[in-house]
Scaffold this motif. Structure first.
Motif, PDB file in Angstrom:
ATOM      1  N   MET A   1     -17.844   7.905  -7.023  1.00 14.35           N
ATOM      2  CA  MET A   1     -16.638   7.175  -6.692  1.00 14.35           C
ATOM      3  C   MET A   1     -16.844   6.437  -5.379  1.00 14.35           C
ATOM      4  SD  MET A   1     -12.815   8.667  -6.827  1.00 14.35           S
ATOM      5  CE  MET A   1     -12.010   8.705  -5.275  1.00 14.35           C
ATOM      6  N   LYS A   2     -16.503   5.158  -5.339  1.00 13.12           N
ATOM      7  CA  LYS A   2     -16.765   4.329  -4.172  1.00 13.12           C
ATOM      8  C   LYS A   2     -15.663   4.562  -3.138  1.00 13.12           C
ATOM      9  CE  LYS A   2     -16.425  -0.095  -4.532  1.00 13.12           C
ATOM     10  NZ  LYS A   2     -16.611  -1.520  -4.859  1.00 13.12           N
ATOM     11  N   THR A   3     -15.742   5.684  -2.442  1.00 13.78           N
ATOM     12  CA  THR A   3     -14.658   6.099  -1.564  1.00 13.78           C
ATOM     13  C   THR A   3     -14.486   5.179  -0.365  1.00 13.78           C
ATOM     14  OG1 THR A   3     -16.224   7.636  -0.546  1.00 13.78           O
ATOM     15  CG2 THR A   3     -14.734   8.520  -2.210  1.00 13.78           C
ATOM     16  N   ASP A   4     -15.600   4.634   0.199  1.00 13.46           N
ATOM     17  CA  ASP A   4     -15.466   3.745   1.347  1.00 13.46           C
ATOM     18  C   ASP A   4     -14.518   2.600   1.031  1.00 13.46           C
ATOM     19  OD1 ASP A   4     -17.207   5.330   2.682  1.00 13.46           O
ATOM     20  OD2 ASP A   4     -18.700   3.780   3.094  1.00 13.46           O
ATOM     21  N   SER A   5     -14.738   1.963  -0.116  1.00 15.27           N
ATOM     22  CA  SER A   5     -13.929   0.820  -0.505  1.00 15.27           C
ATOM     23  C   SER A   5     -12.474   1.219  -0.738  1.00 15.27           C
ATOM     24  CB  SER A   5     -14.508   0.182  -1.771  1.00 15.27           C
ATOM     25  OG  SER A   5     -13.742  -0.931  -2.163  1.00 15.27           O
ATOM     26  N   ILE A   6     -12.258   2.371  -1.384  1.00 21.78           N
ATOM     27  CA  ILE A   6     -10.895   2.830  -1.652  1.00 21.78           C
ATOM     28  C   ILE A   6     -10.139   3.070  -0.355  1.00 21.78           C
ATOM     29  CG2 ILE A   6      -9.536   4.763  -2.546  1.00 21.78           C
ATOM     30  CD1 ILE A   6     -11.500   4.987  -4.826  1.00 21.78           C
ATOM     31  N   PHE A   7     -10.764   3.807   0.569  1.00 22.60           N
ATOM     32  CA  PHE A   7     -10.088   4.090   1.833  1.00 22.60           C
ATOM     33  C   PHE A   7      -9.814   2.810   2.609  1.00 22.60           C
ATOM     34  CE2 PHE A   7     -11.677   8.527   1.416  1.00 22.60           C
ATOM     35  CZ  PHE A   7     -10.461   9.163   1.609  1.00 22.60           C
ATOM     36  N   TYR A   8     -10.777   1.911   2.594  1.00 24.39           N
ATOM     37  CA  TYR A   8     -10.576   0.661   3.334  1.00 24.39           C
ATOM     38  C   TYR A   8      -9.352  -0.080   2.799  1.00 24.39           C
ATOM     39  CZ  TYR A   8     -11.598  -3.666   5.764  1.00 24.39           C
ATOM     40  OH  TYR A   8     -11.500  -4.768   6.572  1.00 24.39           O
ATOM     41  N   ARG A   9      -9.225  -0.154   1.492  1.00 21.33           N
ATOM     42  CA  ARG A   9      -8.084  -0.869   0.902  1.00 21.33           C
ATOM     43  C   ARG A   9      -6.764  -0.164   1.199  1.00 21.33           C
ATOM     44  NH1 ARG A   9     -10.515  -2.079  -5.115  1.00 21.33           N
ATOM     45  NH2 ARG A   9     -12.530  -2.873  -4.434  1.00 21.33           N
ATOM     46  N   ILE A  10      -6.783   1.158   1.120  1.00 17.97           N
ATOM     47  CA  ILE A  10      -5.553   1.906   1.379  1.00 17.97           C
ATOM     48  C   ILE A  10      -5.070   1.675   2.806  1.00 17.97           C
ATOM     49  CG2 ILE A  10      -4.588   4.223   1.681  1.00 17.97           C
ATOM     50  CD1 ILE A  10      -6.244   5.123  -0.715  1.00 17.97           C
ATOM     51  N   PHE A  11      -5.970   1.849   3.772  1.00 10.45           N
ATOM     52  CA  PHE A  11      -5.556   1.726   5.160  1.00 10.45           C
ATOM     53  C   PHE A  11      -5.300   0.279   5.569  1.00 10.45           C
ATOM     54  CE2 PHE A  11      -7.806   5.949   6.031  1.00 10.45           C
ATOM     55  CZ  PHE A  11      -6.612   6.648   5.905  1.00 10.45           C
ATOM     56  N   GLN A  12      -5.933  -0.673   4.900  1.00 14.56           N
ATOM     57  CA  GLN A  12      -5.628  -2.063   5.198  1.00 14.56           C
ATOM     58  C   GLN A  12      -4.267  -2.434   4.627  1.00 14.56           C
ATOM     59  OE1 GLN A  12      -7.941  -5.431   3.530  1.00 14.56           O
ATOM     60  NE2 GLN A  12      -8.449  -5.878   5.655  1.00 14.56           N
ATOM     61  N   THR A  13      -3.935  -1.875   3.461  1.00 14.58           N
ATOM     62  CA  THR A  13      -2.624  -2.116   2.874  1.00 14.58           C
ATOM     63  C   THR A  13      -1.522  -1.477   3.706  1.00 14.58           C
ATOM     64  OG1 THR A  13      -3.564  -2.217   0.639  1.00 14.58           O
ATOM     65  CG2 THR A  13      -1.203  -1.775   0.813  1.00 14.58           C
ATOM     66  N   ASP A  14      -1.756  -0.261   4.163  1.00 18.49           N
ATOM     67  CA  ASP A  14      -0.735   0.451   4.938  1.00 18.49           C
ATOM     68  C   ASP A  14      -1.407   1.340   5.978  1.00 18.49           C
ATOM     69  OD1 ASP A  14       1.443   1.732   5.968  1.00 18.49           O
ATOM     70  OD2 ASP A  14       2.185   2.517   4.053  1.00 18.49           O
ATOM     71  N   PRO A  15      -1.730   0.805   7.170  1.00 18.34           N
ATOM     72  CA  PRO A  15      -2.386   1.611   8.204  1.00 18.34           C
ATOM     73  C   PRO A  15      -1.526   2.764   8.706  1.00 18.34           C
ATOM     74  CG  PRO A  15      -1.722  -0.525   9.073  1.00 18.34           C
ATOM     75  CD  PRO A  15      -1.536  -0.590   7.595  1.00 18.34           C
ATOM     76  N   GLY A  16      -0.224   2.726   8.413  1.00 17.55           N
ATOM     77  CA  GLY A  16       0.642   3.820   8.826  1.00 17.55           C
ATOM     78  C   GLY A  16       0.269   5.140   8.182  1.00 17.55           C
ATOM     79  N   ILE A  17      -0.428   5.091   7.035  1.00 13.55           N
ATOM     80  CA  ILE A  17      -0.849   6.316   6.351  1.00 13.55           C
ATOM     81  C   ILE A  17      -1.752   7.145   7.245  1.00 13.55           C
ATOM     82  CG2 ILE A  17      -2.167   7.213   4.384  1.00 13.55           C
ATOM     83  CD1 ILE A  17      -1.209   4.784   2.788  1.00 13.55           C
ATOM     84  N   LEU A  18      -2.612   6.482   8.028  1.00 14.63           N
ATOM     85  CA  LEU A  18      -3.517   7.224   8.916  1.00 14.63           C
ATOM     86  C   LEU A  18      -2.726   8.098   9.882  1.00 14.63           C
ATOM     87  CD1 LEU A  18      -6.351   7.794  10.085  1.00 14.63           C
ATOM     88  CD2 LEU A  18      -5.980   5.845  11.613  1.00 14.63           C
ATOM     89  N   PHE A  19      -1.659   7.562  10.436  1.00 16.87           N
ATOM     90  CA  PHE A  19      -0.881   8.330  11.405  1.00 16.87           C
ATOM     91  C   PHE A  19      -0.050   9.414  10.722  1.00 16.87           C
ATOM     92  CE2 PHE A  19      -1.842   4.304  13.449  1.00 16.87           C
ATOM     93  CZ  PHE A  19      -2.371   4.744  14.644  1.00 16.87           C
TER      94      PHE A  19
END
Length: 293
Positions: A1-19
């Motif tokens: 599973m290409k996790t780098d790409s998935i995480f990048y898209r998730i956090f670029q879409t909504d960086p608030g998820i990281l916090f």
């Protein structure tokens, strides 16, 4: 599973998820842009960096790394990248670092020589299998979906879809969240087509609704206004080149130029195909086969 790409898209879409993962308010992400940053002098690339905009009240830079494979030298490399960044950008006011692991067993032993960093309040480690299931957040739910067992994937994905539909009036990223849920499931079931995934999750009907189409149009307009579409393309280019360097070694300037000219859908296809590459000729052949597309 290409996790780098998935995480990048998730956090670029909504960086608030990281916090949210750090137990903080997602509002902290206001005034930040999520990017992949290359330290060109040494060909280092940090998976993601939350960079504050010039007018943001908090000027802390957040370094984010997604570590899904065990690497005994990971921390040496990670902190080297951070300090090289700080050397190149001495105007940096403050920094924090976040490492996201799927589970505890992936984390390498803590090097004694880096104890000051690892024991400081600047370094945070997140283990997705430890996320509290009682947290009522779509973002945290997406993180759990990435590591959940395959037998539970569909059930949890459907629960997230229901939650997203219930928040259509208050969540401006409704369509983007739907797309991310689908993308994660597609990566977890590579033997199924996207159409089969849509039918399995009941997305075919959902995507025809007026609410979804309006949210999709709004998201596209917002992306055009803020440059998110350009950011996705640049982010995918960076991730593909980084993965290629790991798989087949240095990519020549000529091949790099060809890769950077690819549209987003072909970049994503290359990101999947390169997992089977073993030498540079595999990349050359792939680019030749897809040139007409």
């Amino acid at each position: 599973m290409k996790t780098d790409s998935i995480f990048y898209r998730i956090f670029q879409t909504d960086p608030g998820i990281l916090f949210e993962l750090l137990g903080q308010s997602p509002e902290v992400a206001q005034g930040y842009e999520f990017k992949s940053v290359e330290i060109k002098q040494v060909s280092f690339r940090i998976d993601g960096v939350l960079l504050p905009t010039p007018d943001a009240s908090d000027q802390t830079v957040w370094f984010v790394e997604f570590q899904f494979q065990r690497d005994s030298l990971f921390y040496q490399r990670f902190f080297s990248e951070i300090y090289l960044y700080l050397k190149l950008y001495p105007e940096t006011v403050d920094w924090q670092a976040v490492v996201i692991y799927p589970k505890h067993s992936i984390e390498p032993a803590h090097p004694y020589t880096l104890r000051a960093n690892l024991n400081s309040d600047q370094v945070h480690r997140i283990y997705l299998t430890d996320l509290d299931e009682s947290i009522d957040s779509l973002g945290v739910g997406l993180m759990r979906l990435i590591v959940v067992d395959s037998v539970d994937t569909v059930t949890q994905a459907q629960a997230l879809l229901s939650k997203a539909q219930a928040q259509t009036q208050t969540n401006p990223r409704f369509a983007a969240i739907i797309e991310m849920i689908e993308t994660i499931v597609v990566y977890k079931f590579p033997q199924l087509s996207r159409e089969e995934i849509e039918n399995m999750l009941g997305l075919s009907e959902l995507k025809q609704t007026k609410v979804y189409q309006e949210a999709l149009d709004e998201g596209r307009q917002e992306g055009e206004q803020t440059g998110i579409l350009k950011g996705k393309l640049e982010g995918e280019q960076s991730l593909v080149l980084r993965l290629l360097n790991r798989r087949i070694g240095d990519v020549s300037p000529e091949l790099r130029s060809q890769i950077q000219s690819l549209p987003l859908d072909q970049l994503e296809a290359l990101g999947e195909a390169l997992l089977d590459f073993t030498e540079s000729s595999d990349l050359v052949n792939w680019l030749q086969d897809h040139r007409s597309e």
